[in-house]
Design an enzyme around this catalytic site. Structure first.
Site, PDB file in Angstrom:
ATOM      1  N   SER A   1     100.800   0.591  59.843  1.00 32.35           N
ATOM      2  CA  SER A   1      99.489  -0.045  59.817  1.00 32.35           C
ATOM      3  C   SER A   1      98.574   0.445  58.700  1.00 32.35           C
ATOM      4  O   SER A   1      98.608   1.613  58.294  1.00 32.35           O
ATOM      5  CB  SER A   1      98.795   0.219  61.153  1.00 32.35           C
TER       6      SER A   1
ATOM      7  N   ARG B   1      95.357  -5.744  50.542  1.00 26.52           N
ATOM      8  CA  ARG B   1      96.799  -5.542  50.592  1.00 26.52           C
ATOM      9  C   ARG B   1      97.518  -6.020  49.341  1.00 26.52           C
ATOM     10  O   ARG B   1      98.459  -5.373  48.884  1.00 26.52           O
ATOM     11  CB  ARG B   1      97.354  -6.252  51.820  1.00 26.52           C
TER      12      ARG B   1
END
Lengths: 251, 592, 249
Positions: free
Chosen positions: B250, B297
């Site tokens: 995560s 990301r």
């Protein structure tokens, strides 16, 4: 709605059924079983082992203990209500519980699982032992109610058979084991020891208690089979048991 | 008139959210799911869910959240729905809280928030590192409650195959297959909500679950629904490479202070603990001082890619970099990240409290999906979509912890809208086309079962995954994308010669998979060709040959429609709603 | 190490009525392999160790991260999650069987829906008034959150039920997972509105009294949920509830 049926559909078998929420009375019967194991059965076991331990003091001391117990009011009612019926219920319902469990220590050889299994085996051993013990010593042979002074000799005769000694040792240890782990289980399942640490600590207490009871039990067996009272009298008269501060040999 | 019947397909966060809203409004729902809904892929989400509750005194606002989301998505998302989502977010969190989600707390008993990628605010509510699991369970419990009250009927273990569409082009129900008895059946409905999640399986190995094949979206697409922005695929910077899948590590690991680095010297053989700070290359922190390890990301993924493939600094020459948590004390880690650290330790065998984790980017999420209008309805009347399977909320790149929010918000939106639509619907003529559609599906099944070829479906799938991962993830070149499309066409050809090693008609999992594979192949063309046509770089879509964003030509939603031709889907482009925030350059190396 | 192999023996059963049989497989070893990836390998090349063509193995799986709870099966006799069963930690040949306490569907697939029925029977949910905006939830202190979070981690894999000697058709025991959920919801500030109902439900046939406290559940739980603590706590609560009910008549 339209469907297209496939040939020869299989059916999945029924498995374990869901909880019958709030239905039935098995809770009460289970908890009664659990409670009776502690009170009165467990309490009686402790009392009985302590009483028997008096046998180490010889036939007179032992006779006195028996006589004291006999003197309790309504002793026949007491023994049925607080001893025989509870033990019968606890034993028979325990068998029912056992038959419905499926042990799996082969795959899961964890300590709790072993204890689960031993609780069942020690239970059945103790139950069988108690049945024969009660029949032989309570309902057969000389009545100890009428002749408390014959108690020592009666036991001694029983234990003259080495097989019986083995049976008594095994039965005694099974009962002590079953009781002490039963106390631990009771505390765990009734939420008296709800934490991992409290259960572990209480485990030590139960082991110590169990060992103590086993020592008491084995000690009293020794009293009957050991050399010290090898020539115990068949009976000690009641008058003699009641005589104050008597120290001499029996008549 | 009878109460409207709504079918919801998919029991993840989006599907369950829709079900709850419909049941609450008095509708009845048939809920279809391949797996028991409690095992849906939403359970895998780890880090948290965003909402600008501003409980940390940072002055966070829903507008900031909106701006971060639009900016993070490189301005490709339509702004009206995103604005709605960000404004609704605080109430969504409150609702989840009331439903009993065990969110982490502050000492005062309030919700705790952590930082996540692409924002400078503590905006992410979390329940340890298993937030998705906790959210899914909370909704699952509510649905179970409605189920026990008779408002919801679950069809778990049924796979959606297609929509039943009448002669007017209006959806009238679905066809589905019982994965146990293999029975085919049609179910009538006044409205259908697709909430069927991601498409990870078209990339072979991804962070997605096994059921995330995109098969349902693809089926609807092949029946005439638009598929939008398919080329936008998020590659998560930190996953744990594995034999069977890429396990997610995560973003919250970085949110809680995790640092990404490699040794400065290529091929440094020293044990990791002996490499001094000065010889560690914290490349994200050096290159992006403002956001550091918490860049979005796509940015982090490309940085890791660069460090490994351009600078040759991968650990021991392998495509891996360190994600280091060892400087954080054990209690904090266990409290806030316990679940994911346990996963790493279980699957890799190394304790991340003591040694940095070795991670690498892995395919994670599709920003694209079924095209829907602002009411969550696709272009086929009566078919709605919510969650990852639609395209609406994330633009060209999704920010961490926005997916759970978009699923729930989308479901909450789609449910009532579907019910309203259904109430105004004229009854179908006859069976609405159910029998014909069922016959079509039966024929597909029969032809698969009687196919006598030589191709193994699982091997075709591997080849598909290899080619899409190689050409359509982090870096995209037009030459490679063309190759990939040719490869997919080749696979579609070979699919015709498929040989099922299991032709039985009972719980035949490979049969079901083979059906999904066809849909995966069709959908992967949308991804690959959409990427080929988009000659720019935007968010997760990066072409080294076209490194700049080109708003003039490509500030547009890609809409693909199925043609059935060998040439592949038809593409058209739609203007993006940018009425609130004017597009500006997206840079994370400086303040925005 | 190129020729290192992995040997598996998998119990097959084509349907609930079909006979059981074992099939052996030999696969090329790869680092990080687990039981699921081995079965994926078999699906891509369904040939037994003896060289016979066979069918891909039917099994449940989804997330492969030990969080969805799908892939519980018996591996070398023990119930566990196949995805997190790394081949290098297992004795070979690896024997893979379906869970034994649940009705078999096919091969390694079983029907575990009884757990979900049990969760319904104990009302394992927080009864919110509605999903409209009613402001923030009740305050929960971090200590309470820390106590509840582990219980909320239950993935419904049913390992605790499979390994329980008391969980079988004769007892109809509800199993540890459901009892832990009762504790979770009884702890919740709003969920506790059903506390008494849940406790009474658990005193029904197949309820908490059937627990034999073998403690296998807590050993087998892949999520280390404090199941025995839950059983003790709820055991006490059920007893207190029953006594109260009895006294009240």
């Amino acid at each position: 709605m339209a469907t297209i049926q496939q040939p020869a559909a299989h059916t999945v078998r029924r498995g374990v059924q869901p909880l019958r929420a709030g239905e039935g009375n098995s809770y009460v019967w289970h908890k009664l079983h659990s409670l009776l194991g502690i009170i009165p059965i467990g309490a009686f076991l402790i009392e009985h082992l302590i009483s028997n331990f008096q046998a180490l003091g010889g036939p007179v001391a032992y006779g006195k203990t028996v006589e004291f117990l006999n003197s309790l009011p309504m002793v026949h009612v007491l023994e049925w209500v607080f001893i025989f019926i509870p033990i019968l219920y606890h034993g028979i319902y325990g068998l029912y519980i056992w038959l419905r469990g499926k042990s799996n220590v082969v795959y899961y050889p964890w300590s709790g699982n072993w204890l689960y299994l031993t609780q069942r085996y020690t239970g059945i051993i103790a139950f069988a032992f108690i049945i024969q013990h009660v029949i032989m010593e309570r309902f057969m042979g000389v009545s100890l109610h009428d002749h408390p002074g014959a108690a020592f000799y009666k036991m001694q005769q029983t234990l003259a058979n080495p097989w019986m000694v083995a049976i008594y040792v095994i039965g005694m240890l099974a009962a002590c084991w079953h009781f002490s782990y039963g106390v631990w289980l009771f505390a765990a399942k009734w939420g008296i020891t709800p934490g991992t640490r409290s259960r572990r600590r209480f485990g030590f207490v139960c082991v110590a208690g169990g060992v103590l009871l086993a020592v008491l039990g084995l000690g009293s067996i020794w009293a009957f089979v050991g050399p010290k009272y090898a020539n115990a009298p068949q009976n000690v008269p009641i008058s003699y048991l009641n005589a104050p501060a008597h120290t001499g040999a029996p008549v | 008139m009878a109460a409207p019947r709504i079918i919801v397909i998919g029991g993840g966060l989006a599907g369950l959210s829709a079900v709850i809203k419909i049941a609450e409004a008095g509708g009845t729902v048939d809920l279809f799911s391949i797996v028991p809904v409690k095992r849906s892929h939403s359970v895998c989400a780890q880090g948290g869910i965003n909402a600008a509750k501003n409980l940390k005194g940072e002055g966070d606002t829903t507008w900031q959240h909106f701006d971060d989301t639009i900016y993070g998505g490189d301005f490709l998302a339509n702004q009206t729905p995103v604005k709605g989502m960000c404004e609704a977010a605080p109430a969504v969190i409150d609702l989840l809280d009331r439903m009993g989600v065990p969110f982490n707390r502050t000492p005062e008993g309030l919700l705790d928030f952590r930082r996540f990628g692409g924002t400078l605010y503590h905006r992410t509510a979390f329940a340890g590192a298993t937030t998705g699991q906790q959210l899914l369970y909370a909704l699952d419990e509510q649905v179970r409650r409605h189920e026990s009250e008779g408002k919801v009927r679950k069809y778990e273990g049924w796979e959606f195959l297609s929509a039943v569409i009448d002669s007017q082009g209006v959806a009238r129900g679905i066809t589905a297959m019982d994965l146990r008895s293999m029975e085919l059946r049609s179910f009538p409905a006044d409205a259908i909500i697709l909430a069927t999640g991601g498409v990870g399986a078209i990339f072979g190995k991804s962070t997605n679950s096994v059921v995330c094949t995109g098969s349902a979206q693809s089926a609807i697409f092949q029946q005439g629904a638009y598929y939008a922005n398919g080329e936008f695929i998020q590659v998560h910077p930190t996953s744990i490479p594995g034999e069977d899948k890429l396990r997610l590590m995560s973003e919250s690991a970085r949110g809680e202070g995790g640092r990404v680095w490699v040794p400065r010297a290529a091929g440094d053989k020293r044990p990791v603990k002996q490499i001094p700070q000065s010889e560690r290359f914290y490349f994200l922190e050096e290159w992006y001082p403002k956001y550091g390890n918490l860049v979005p990301r796509d940015v982090a993924t490309r940085a890791i890619h660069k460090v490994v493939y351009e600078l040759g600094l991968g650990l021991e020459g392998q495509p891996m970099v360190y994600l280091d948590l060892t400087h954080i004390d054990r209690a904090t880690l266990d409290h806030k990240l316990g679940g994911i650290l346990e996963i790493y330790e279980k699957f890799v065998g190394v304790d991340p409290h003591l040694e940095p984790m070795k991670i690498f980017p892995g395919m994670h999420y599709t920003m694209g999906g079924l095209w829907v209008d602002f009411n969550q309805m696709t272009n086929i009347p009566g078919i709605f979509a919510a969650g990852e399977c639609e395209y609406q909320y994330h633009g060209a790149n999704r920010l961490g912890a926005n997916s759970l929010l978009s699923c729930i918000y989308g479901g909450f939106h789609a449910g009532p809208n579907a019910l309203n639509y259904a109430k105004g619907l004229q009854p179908a003529e006859g069976d609405g086309g159910a029998a014909a559609e069922l016959a079509r599906q039966a024929e597909i099944n029969a032809s698969l079962l009687h196919s006598e070829g030589t191709e193994n479906p699982f091997r075709l799938w591997r080849e598909l995954g290899k080619t899409t991962t190689e050409h359509a993830t982090v870096l995209r070149y037009n030459k490679g994308l063309k190759q990939a499309d040719e490869k997919i066409q080749d696979l579609l050809d070979r699919y015709k010669k498929i040989n099922l090693s299991d032709k039985s008609q009972w719980a035949n999992t490979s049969f079901a998979f083979t059906r999904q594979l066809y849909n995966m192949l069709q959908l992967s063309r949308v991804v690959v060709l959409g990427a080929l046509l988009r000659d720019e770089s935007r968010g997760a879509h990066f072409k080294p040959d076209f490194p700049e964003r080109n708003d003039e030509k490509f500030l547009k939603t890609t809409k693909a429609s199925f043609t059935g031709d060998v040439a592949g889907p038809r593409f058209e482009y739609e203007e993006v709603d940018t009425q609130y925030i004017k597009p500006r350059p997206r840079r994370y190396d400086a303040a925005k | 190490m190129a020729d290192k192999t992995v040997q598996l023996e998998i119990k097959r059963q084509a349907s609930p009525e079909a006979p059981e049989m074992w099939e052996k497989f030999e696969l090329a070893w790869r680092p990080g392999m687990n039981v699921i990836s081995a079965m994926m390998e078999i699906a891509a090349n369904p040939v037994t160790a003896e060289g016979h063509q066979t069918t891909p193995i039917a099994y449940d799986s989804n997330c492969l991260e030990e969080i969805c709870g799908s892939c519980a099966m018996r591996i070398n006799g023990r119930a566990r999650m196949a995805c997190s069963s790394l081949v290098e930690n297992l004795e070979q040949p690896i024997r893979v069987e379906p869970l034994s306490k649940f009705p078999l569907v096919r091969d390694l697939q079983v029907d575990r829906s009884v757990l979900f029925e049990n969760l319904k029977a104990v009302k394992a949910w927080v009864p919110v008034d509605g999903t409209y905006d009613l402001g923030s939830g009740p305050r929960v202190f971090p200590q309470q959150q820390e106590a509840n979070y582990p219980l909320s981690n239950c993935i419904s894999c049913t390992c605790c039920m499979e390994v329980c000697p008391q969980f079988n058709p004769a007892t109809g025991f509800v199993g540890a997972a459901t009892i832990a959920q009762v504790k979770l919801f009884n702890n919740h500030p709003t969920g506790k509105v059903f506390k008494e109902e849940r406790l009474r439900a658990l005193a029904g046939d197949g309820g908490i009294q059937e627990c034999g406290y073998a403690q296998n559940c807590v050993e087998a739980c892949p999520k280390q949920i404090p199941l025995t603590n839950a059983i003790s706590d709820i055991g006490r609560d059920v007893m207190v509830q029953k006594v109260k009910d009895w006294l009240r008549g």
